[in-house]
Write an enzyme that holds these catalytic residues in place. Structure first.
Site, PDB file in Angstrom:
ATOM      1  N   HIS A  34       6.615 -11.269  -9.600  1.00 51.45           N
ATOM      2  CA  HIS A  34       5.955 -10.390  -8.613  1.00 51.45           C
ATOM      3  C   HIS A  34       5.621  -9.040  -9.227  1.00 51.45           C
ATOM      4  O   HIS A  34       6.508  -8.246  -9.536  1.00 51.45           O
ATOM      5  CB  HIS A  34       6.870 -10.196  -7.398  1.00 51.45           C
ATOM      6  CG  HIS A  34       6.214  -9.479  -6.263  1.00 51.45           C
ATOM      7  ND1 HIS A  34       5.969 -10.072  -5.046  1.00 51.45           N
ATOM      8  CD2 HIS A  34       5.705  -8.217  -6.156  1.00 51.45           C
ATOM      9  CE1 HIS A  34       5.379  -9.204  -4.239  1.00 51.45           C
ATOM     10  NE2 HIS A  34       5.202  -8.067  -4.902  1.00 51.45           N
ATOM     11  N   HIS A  37       3.733 -11.119   0.609  1.00 48.76           N
ATOM     12  CA  HIS A  37       4.635 -10.018   0.907  1.00 48.76           C
ATOM     13  C   HIS A  37       5.084 -10.278   2.338  1.00 48.76           C
ATOM     14  O   HIS A  37       4.251 -10.285   3.248  1.00 48.76           O
ATOM     15  CB  HIS A  37       3.902  -8.683   0.848  1.00 48.76           C
ATOM     16  CG  HIS A  37       3.610  -8.213  -0.550  1.00 48.76           C
ATOM     17  ND1 HIS A  37       2.742  -8.854  -1.374  1.00 48.76           N
ATOM     18  CD2 HIS A  37       4.090  -7.150  -1.238  1.00 48.76           C
ATOM     19  CE1 HIS A  37       2.693  -8.204  -2.533  1.00 48.76           C
ATOM     20  NE2 HIS A  37       3.497  -7.168  -2.482  1.00 48.76           N
ATOM     21  N   GLU A  74       8.753  -7.140   4.589  1.00 49.96           N
ATOM     22  CA  GLU A  74       9.213  -6.061   3.711  1.00 49.96           C
ATOM     23  C   GLU A  74       9.496  -4.828   4.571  1.00 49.96           C
ATOM     24  O   GLU A  74       8.730  -3.862   4.589  1.00 49.96           O
ATOM     25  CB  GLU A  74       8.160  -5.739   2.631  1.00 49.96           C
ATOM     26  CG  GLU A  74       8.701  -4.769   1.580  1.00 49.96           C
ATOM     27  CD  GLU A  74       7.665  -4.379   0.542  1.00 49.96           C
ATOM     28  OE1 GLU A  74       6.514  -4.849   0.619  1.00 49.96           O
ATOM     29  OE2 GLU A  74       8.022  -3.590  -0.358  1.00 49.96           O
ATOM     30  N   HIS A  91       2.217  -5.821  -9.622  1.00 48.87           N
ATOM     31  CA  HIS A  91       0.911  -5.283  -9.186  1.00 48.87           C
ATOM     32  C   HIS A  91       0.217  -4.657 -10.392  1.00 48.87           C
ATOM     33  O   HIS A  91       0.377  -3.470 -10.666  1.00 48.87           O
ATOM     34  CB  HIS A  91       1.087  -4.249  -8.066  1.00 48.87           C
ATOM     35  CG  HIS A  91       1.622  -4.844  -6.808  1.00 48.87           C
ATOM     36  ND1 HIS A  91       0.806  -5.223  -5.756  1.00 48.87           N
ATOM     37  CD2 HIS A  91       2.882  -5.174  -6.440  1.00 48.87           C
ATOM     38  CE1 HIS A  91       1.562  -5.745  -4.796  1.00 48.87           C
ATOM     39  NE2 HIS A  91       2.817  -5.724  -5.188  1.00 48.87           N
ATOM     40  N   ASP A 148       7.700  -5.845  -9.683  1.00 53.10           N
ATOM     41  CA  ASP A 148       6.897  -5.290  -8.583  1.00 53.10           C
ATOM     42  C   ASP A 148       6.001  -4.128  -9.031  1.00 53.10           C
ATOM     43  O   ASP A 148       4.791  -4.198  -8.912  1.00 53.10           O
ATOM     44  CB  ASP A 148       7.790  -4.868  -7.416  1.00 53.10           C
ATOM     45  CG  ASP A 148       7.041  -4.810  -6.079  1.00 53.10           C
ATOM     46  OD1 ASP A 148       5.820  -5.066  -6.068  1.00 53.10           O
ATOM     47  OD2 ASP A 148       7.673  -4.517  -5.053  1.00 53.10           O
ATOM     48  N   GLN A 182      -3.853  -6.077   1.023  1.00 57.27           N
ATOM     49  CA  GLN A 182      -2.900  -4.962   1.163  1.00 57.27           C
ATOM     50  C   GLN A 182      -2.953  -4.296   2.547  1.00 57.27           C
ATOM     51  O   GLN A 182      -1.935  -3.920   3.106  1.00 57.27           O
ATOM     52  CB  GLN A 182      -3.194  -3.923   0.074  1.00 57.27           C
ATOM     53  CG  GLN A 182      -2.499  -2.585   0.235  1.00 57.27           C
ATOM     54  CD  GLN A 182      -1.177  -2.515  -0.508  1.00 57.27           C
ATOM     55  OE1 GLN A 182      -1.126  -2.609  -1.726  1.00 57.27           O
ATOM     56  NE2 GLN A 182      -0.104  -2.358   0.238  1.00 57.27           N
TER      57      GLN A 182
END
Ligand SMILES: [Zn+2]
Length: 426
Positions: free
Chosen positions: A58, A211, A214, A60, A310, A153
């Protein structure tokens, strides 16, 4: 050259004095005192740990190394981070995205991290990041497997064109369907987004990684819908719930019912220890919740758990270095996984478990697997985590692609190299 004989290594299962022969980029043989065909180069393992490469389940890559742009996150909070990302998005250029992603991939390879699953924000109309990371995926292919997730997102149903953009991103060649159900406006919208996205994945034959939950809200239960849709559509083993931090705060009775459902669905879980311990519990005074999902309980229930990095130097997290042993170490501490078996499980969470999440072909150290591995300056997996061990050599398809000189300090065991000659007066 894709042939290599590695002499005298210790394997993660504890077998020592092993040789490993790679021929044509694949592992041909593992065992003591192997013979290699003439001309095959040799690498002296010095009895150190040879592990399959690190895998980050995971990340970005579209935001990485953008920390400080267009300004520094002064408060260090998630909310200012999200606001900053919103400010940065219109200023992004494809060249800068590619350059930063390649710089991070260079760090990754040096640290023996040879497979990354990266989410890519698809809420920008231009899909600049999608184009950039598709380009990066091709560029890094000889060295590193990059798997891309179409990530809405700003919310699949909440952001006006997110659904259309997500479909466009998949048409362009993005590998995995992403989502963010807890960020939709209502619980109902969250569940609806999970249903839409899982159906899309089933139709296209793709994997899913959302996701999910969270937050510290114990009533954020989208993982239940995710497991349920996975079962309904026969997506067993292809769906991942990332973060799942609300599980930390859930009622124990509800969790006892949830775990078997997740197990039956073959759901994978990714915890992101560096980020979860930093961002969760921010609304608490004291006691402050740790916020990471229930890793030992998930593992005990037979659910596959990987750890992700992450973020690294982006609007949400100012630290990070592409070191999956740092991630394993943080996960071990936050989850209090200090038994011998649990510490080894933390090493698995950044290697074999995450490889299963990505569905990597030919991952491992058995004959027939890809000749990809990392030689660590450590006796075993636990010491590797303790020392965040030096990557003495990183091998991809039988070729050494990165080396780091051995560390001399902080190895205070007999027979190990010392940083100072203690027999001499300065
Ligand atoms: Zn993430």
């Amino acid at each position: 050259m894709t042939d290599l004989l590695v002499r005298n290594v210790t394997l993660p299962d504890g077998r020592s004095g092993q040789d490993l022969l790679a021929l044509g980029g694949r592992i041909a043989e593992v065992g003591p005192a192997l013979q290699a065909p003439a001309g095959v180069p040799e690498l002296d393992g010095q009895g150190q740990l040879l592990a399959p490469p690190f895998v980050d389940a995971h990340f970005h890559l579209d935001a990485t190394l953008s920390g400080g742009l267009p300004r520094v996150n002064q408060s260090g909070t998630l909310l200012e981070g999200i606001a900053l990302w919103g400010e940065l998005k219109p200023l992004l250029t494809q060249d800068a995205l590619v350059e930063r992603a390649l710089a991070y991939c260079d760090w990754a390879v040096a640290k023996g991290l040879l497979a990354i699953r990266s989410h890519v924000d698809v809420c920008d109309e231009r899909l600049l990041a999608v184009e950039a990371l598709l380009q990066v995926r091709e560029r890094v292919k000889p060295w590193l497997d990059l798997q891309l997730v179409a990530f809405p997102q700003d919310g699949l149903l909440r952001a006006p064109n997110a659904l259309a953009n997500l479909k466009r991103a998949l048409d362009m060649g993005i590998d995995v369907v992403g989502g963010i159900p807890h960020f939709e406006r209502t619980m109902g919208d969250g569940a609806e987004s999970v249903r839409i996205l899982c159906e899309m994945a089933a139709e296209r034959g793709l994997r899913v990684d959302m996701h999910c939950d969270e937050s510290d809200d114990p009533l954020s239960r989208h993982v239940e819908t995710l497991a349920c849709e996975t079962q309904r559509l026969g997506l067993h083993g292809r769906v991942t719930g990332s973060h799942l931090t609300s599980m930390h705060s859930m009622d124990n009775y509800y969790v006892s019912k949830l775990l078997p459902l997740m197990r039956e669905a073959g759901l994978h879980v990714v915890a992101n220890p560096l980020i979860n311990i930093t961002l969760q519990g921010r609304h608490d005074t004291y006691p402050k919740r740790r916020g990471m999902t229930r890793v030992p309980e998930l593992l005990a229930a037979g659910i596959n758990v990987g750890f992700g990095h992450d973020c690294a130097m982006d609007p949400w997290y100012p630290l990070g270095s592409g070191d999956m042993l740092e991630v394993a170490q943080m996960g071990l501490h936050v989850a209090q996984m200090t038994s011998q078996a649990q510490m080894r499980a933390c090493f698995d969470a950044v290697t074999v478990n995450s490889a299963r999440i990505l569905g990597l072909e030919g991952y491992g150290l058995e004959p027939g697997c890809q000749a990809d591995f990392v030689l660590l300056q450590a006796a075993d997996a636990i010491e590797a985590i303790r020392l965040r061990a030096t990557r003495l050599a990183v091998v991809r398809r039988g070729q050494v692609i990165a080396r780091t000189p051995e560390a001399r300090a902080a190895l205070d065991l007999p027979g190990r190299p010392r940083s100072v000659d203690w027999t001499r007066q300065p």
